[in-house]
Design a protein around this motif. Structure first.
Motif, PDB file in Angstrom:
ATOM      1  N   TRP A  66      10.274 -18.182  31.263  1.00  0.00           N
ATOM      2  CA  TRP A  66      10.151 -19.405  30.472  1.00  0.00           C
ATOM      3  C   TRP A  66      11.146 -20.411  31.017  1.00  0.00           C
ATOM      4  O   TRP A  66      12.179 -20.046  31.570  1.00  0.00           O
ATOM      5  CB  TRP A  66      10.368 -19.162  28.976  1.00  0.00           C
ATOM      6  CG  TRP A  66      11.737 -18.689  28.572  1.00  0.00           C
ATOM      7  CD1 TRP A  66      12.123 -17.394  28.386  1.00  0.00           C
ATOM      8  CD2 TRP A  66      12.894 -19.492  28.301  1.00  0.00           C
ATOM      9  NE1 TRP A  66      13.452 -17.347  28.041  1.00  0.00           N
ATOM     10  CE2 TRP A  66      13.950 -18.620  27.965  1.00  0.00           C
ATOM     11  CE3 TRP A  66      13.141 -20.862  28.315  1.00  0.00           C
ATOM     12  CZ2 TRP A  66      15.228 -19.079  27.645  1.00  0.00           C
ATOM     13  CZ3 TRP A  66      14.420 -21.315  28.000  1.00  0.00           C
ATOM     14  CH2 TRP A  66      15.442 -20.417  27.669  1.00  0.00           C
ATOM     15  N   ARG A 101       2.570  -7.227  26.445  1.00  0.00           N
ATOM     16  CA  ARG A 101       3.102  -7.458  25.099  1.00  0.00           C
ATOM     17  C   ARG A 101       4.620  -7.229  25.063  1.00  0.00           C
ATOM     18  O   ARG A 101       5.354  -7.987  24.419  1.00  0.00           O
ATOM     19  CB  ARG A 101       2.378  -6.555  24.096  1.00  0.00           C
ATOM     20  CG  ARG A 101       2.586  -6.958  22.657  1.00  0.00           C
ATOM     21  CD  ARG A 101       1.646  -6.212  21.718  1.00  0.00           C
ATOM     22  NE  ARG A 101       0.241  -6.433  21.964  1.00  0.00           N
ATOM     23  CZ  ARG A 101      -0.444  -7.498  21.561  1.00  0.00           C
ATOM     24  NH1 ARG A 101       0.161  -8.438  20.880  1.00  0.00           N
ATOM     25  NH2 ARG A 101      -1.727  -7.609  21.830  1.00  0.00           N
ATOM     26  N   LEU A 104       6.167 -10.211  26.908  1.00  0.00           N
ATOM     27  CA  LEU A 104       6.095 -11.407  26.060  1.00  0.00           C
ATOM     28  C   LEU A 104       7.152 -11.368  24.968  1.00  0.00           C
ATOM     29  O   LEU A 104       7.840 -12.369  24.719  1.00  0.00           O
ATOM     30  CB  LEU A 104       4.692 -11.528  25.460  1.00  0.00           C
ATOM     31  CG  LEU A 104       4.450 -12.720  24.535  1.00  0.00           C
ATOM     32  CD1 LEU A 104       4.663 -14.038  25.262  1.00  0.00           C
ATOM     33  CD2 LEU A 104       3.036 -12.631  23.954  1.00  0.00           C
ATOM     34  N   GLU A 108      10.117 -14.132  24.468  1.00  0.00           N
ATOM     35  CA  GLU A 108      10.305 -14.849  23.203  1.00  0.00           C
ATOM     36  C   GLU A 108      11.720 -14.641  22.659  1.00  0.00           C
ATOM     37  O   GLU A 108      12.360 -15.604  22.218  1.00  0.00           O
ATOM     38  CB  GLU A 108       9.287 -14.385  22.165  1.00  0.00           C
ATOM     39  CG  GLU A 108       7.876 -14.779  22.471  1.00  0.00           C
ATOM     40  CD  GLU A 108       6.848 -14.163  21.555  1.00  0.00           C
ATOM     41  OE1 GLU A 108       5.678 -14.562  21.645  1.00  0.00           O
ATOM     42  OE2 GLU A 108       7.202 -13.270  20.734  1.00  0.00           O
ATOM     43  N   LEU A 121       2.463 -22.612  26.062  1.00  0.00           N
ATOM     44  CA  LEU A 121       1.898 -22.114  27.306  1.00  0.00           C
ATOM     45  C   LEU A 121       0.552 -22.765  27.547  1.00  0.00           C
ATOM     46  O   LEU A 121      -0.081 -23.280  26.626  1.00  0.00           O
ATOM     47  CB  LEU A 121       1.748 -20.593  27.273  1.00  0.00           C
ATOM     48  CG  LEU A 121       0.769 -20.039  26.235  1.00  0.00           C
ATOM     49  CD1 LEU A 121      -0.592 -19.791  26.847  1.00  0.00           C
ATOM     50  CD2 LEU A 121       1.330 -18.776  25.618  1.00  0.00           C
ATOM     51  N   THR A 123      -3.057 -21.731  29.536  1.00  0.00           N
ATOM     52  CA  THR A 123      -3.858 -20.718  30.214  1.00  0.00           C
ATOM     53  C   THR A 123      -5.267 -21.274  30.337  1.00  0.00           C
ATOM     54  O   THR A 123      -5.471 -22.463  30.112  1.00  0.00           O
ATOM     55  CB  THR A 123      -3.800 -19.358  29.472  1.00  0.00           C
ATOM     56  OG1 THR A 123      -4.409 -18.353  30.281  1.00  0.00           O
ATOM     57  CG2 THR A 123      -4.433 -19.419  28.098  1.00  0.00           C
ATOM     58  N   ALA A 130      -5.751 -12.800  28.455  1.00  0.00           N
ATOM     59  CA  ALA A 130      -4.494 -13.504  28.178  1.00  0.00           C
ATOM     60  C   ALA A 130      -4.597 -14.243  26.851  1.00  0.00           C
ATOM     61  O   ALA A 130      -3.675 -14.175  26.016  1.00  0.00           O
ATOM     62  CB  ALA A 130      -4.162 -14.475  29.308  1.00  0.00           C
ATOM     63  N   TYR A 134      -2.190 -13.625  23.492  1.00  0.00           N
ATOM     64  CA  TYR A 134      -1.401 -14.667  22.841  1.00  0.00           C
ATOM     65  C   TYR A 134      -1.832 -14.875  21.392  1.00  0.00           C
ATOM     66  O   TYR A 134      -0.988 -14.968  20.497  1.00  0.00           O
ATOM     67  CB  TYR A 134      -1.467 -15.971  23.640  1.00  0.00           C
ATOM     68  CG  TYR A 134      -0.873 -15.838  25.023  1.00  0.00           C
ATOM     69  CD1 TYR A 134       0.401 -15.306  25.210  1.00  0.00           C
ATOM     70  CD2 TYR A 134      -1.583 -16.221  26.151  1.00  0.00           C
ATOM     71  CE1 TYR A 134       0.951 -15.174  26.478  1.00  0.00           C
ATOM     72  CE2 TYR A 134      -1.044 -16.101  27.423  1.00  0.00           C
ATOM     73  CZ  TYR A 134       0.219 -15.570  27.579  1.00  0.00           C
ATOM     74  OH  TYR A 134       0.763 -15.436  28.835  1.00  0.00           O
ATOM     75  N   SER A 137      -0.594 -12.274  19.193  1.00  0.00           N
ATOM     76  CA  SER A 137       0.881 -12.297  19.111  1.00  0.00           C
ATOM     77  C   SER A 137       1.389 -13.490  18.306  1.00  0.00           C
ATOM     78  O   SER A 137       2.583 -13.781  18.325  1.00  0.00           O
ATOM     79  CB  SER A 137       1.484 -12.323  20.517  1.00  0.00           C
ATOM     80  OG  SER A 137       1.119 -11.158  21.232  1.00  0.00           O
ATOM     81  N   TYR A 139       0.261 -16.823  18.489  1.00  0.00           N
ATOM     82  CA  TYR A 139       0.106 -18.151  19.079  1.00  0.00           C
ATOM     83  C   TYR A 139      -1.134 -18.822  18.486  1.00  0.00           C
ATOM     84  O   TYR A 139      -2.085 -18.146  18.086  1.00  0.00           O
ATOM     85  CB  TYR A 139      -0.011 -18.062  20.606  1.00  0.00           C
ATOM     86  CG  TYR A 139       1.306 -17.721  21.256  1.00  0.00           C
ATOM     87  CD1 TYR A 139       2.061 -18.693  21.897  1.00  0.00           C
ATOM     88  CD2 TYR A 139       1.807 -16.424  21.204  1.00  0.00           C
ATOM     89  CE1 TYR A 139       3.281 -18.381  22.473  1.00  0.00           C
ATOM     90  CE2 TYR A 139       3.028 -16.107  21.781  1.00  0.00           C
ATOM     91  CZ  TYR A 139       3.760 -17.083  22.402  1.00  0.00           C
ATOM     92  OH  TYR A 139       4.973 -16.781  22.964  1.00  0.00           O
ATOM     93  N   LEU A 157      -1.449 -23.200  23.964  1.00  0.00           N
ATOM     94  CA  LEU A 157      -1.107 -22.457  22.760  1.00  0.00           C
ATOM     95  C   LEU A 157       0.378 -22.588  22.497  1.00  0.00           C
ATOM     96  O   LEU A 157       1.165 -22.840  23.419  1.00  0.00           O
ATOM     97  CB  LEU A 157      -1.483 -20.986  22.921  1.00  0.00           C
ATOM     98  CG  LEU A 157      -2.940 -20.685  23.288  1.00  0.00           C
ATOM     99  CD1 LEU A 157      -3.112 -19.207  23.633  1.00  0.00           C
ATOM    100  CD2 LEU A 157      -3.868 -21.076  22.168  1.00  0.00           C
ATOM    101  N   LYS A 159       3.766 -21.134  19.682  1.00  0.00           N
ATOM    102  CA  LYS A 159       4.260 -20.250  18.624  1.00  0.00           C
ATOM    103  C   LYS A 159       5.674 -20.696  18.271  1.00  0.00           C
ATOM    104  O   LYS A 159       6.520 -20.797  19.155  1.00  0.00           O
ATOM    105  CB  LYS A 159       4.275 -18.808  19.107  1.00  0.00           C
ATOM    106  CG  LYS A 159       4.815 -17.811  18.091  1.00  0.00           C
ATOM    107  CD  LYS A 159       4.819 -16.413  18.675  1.00  0.00           C
ATOM    108  CE  LYS A 159       5.376 -15.391  17.694  1.00  0.00           C
ATOM    109  NZ  LYS A 159       5.341 -14.029  18.297  1.00  0.00           N
TER     110      LYS A 159
END
Length: 167
Positions: A66, A101, A104, A108, A121, A123, A130, A134, A137, A139, A157, A159
């Motif tokens: 990130w 996962r 990710l 985060e 993000l 995508t 993908a 997300y 998770s 998003y 997306l 979060k």
């Protein structure tokens, strides 16, 4: 997961370069072209981001990072305190084991620890696995940003870290 390690590395690490080549080849297969987003090691420097290399039993199989993104650049869809995910990838031989996962979650957590308030993000529709990761998770769709914001296949997306996005 036994044998799974995540290590912060520079974006120009030799093993990362090999994985970037692999993900770019995957983009060409799916979209007909690679990702033209310019990334440098400075994007992921301490205090501004992080880049992680994931290994399974000592073999590099995953990567992701990130970078700090804020509203001062005037780009639509970004806000102060954003962390943008880049180059998340797990090689085909290591997929379907939950590694993406795990990666990710670590990205985060490190973004939150660095004071980032939201992860964003971009995508594409040709990466349904993908998108599913997300969405599952936490998003949700957000305003488009970035190099591909005018592309019909682009999906952005976001979060919020530490609290769910309004529903």
């Amino acid at each position: 997961m036994s044998g799974w390690t995540l290590e912060p590395v520079r974006y120009d690490h030799p093993e990362v370069a090999l994985l970037v080549d692999a993900v770019q080849a995957e983009y060409v297969r799916r979209y007909g072209t690679g990702d033209d987003t310019v990334l440098t090691p400075a994007d992921f420097a301490a205090g501004r981001g992080v880049f992680l290399l994931g290994c399974l039993d000592g073999v590099p199989v995953a990567m992701g990072g990130w970078r700090s993104r804020d509203a001062e650049r005037g780009e639509p869809g970004l806000a102060d305190g954003d962390a943008e995910l880049k180059r998340m990838h797990v090689v085909a031989a290591a997929q379907r084991r939950g590694l993406a996962r795990l990666l990710l979650a670590e990205l985060e957590a490190s973004a939150a620890a660095a004071g980032r308030r939201r992860v964003v993000l971009e995508t594409g529709t040709e990466q349904p696995e993908a998108i599913a990761l997300y969405l599952s998770s936490g998003y949700a769709p957000t305003e488009k940003f970035g190099l591909y914001r005018f592309e019909a296949s682009s999906r952005c997306l976001a979060k919020n870290l530490g609290e769910p996005l309004p529903g």
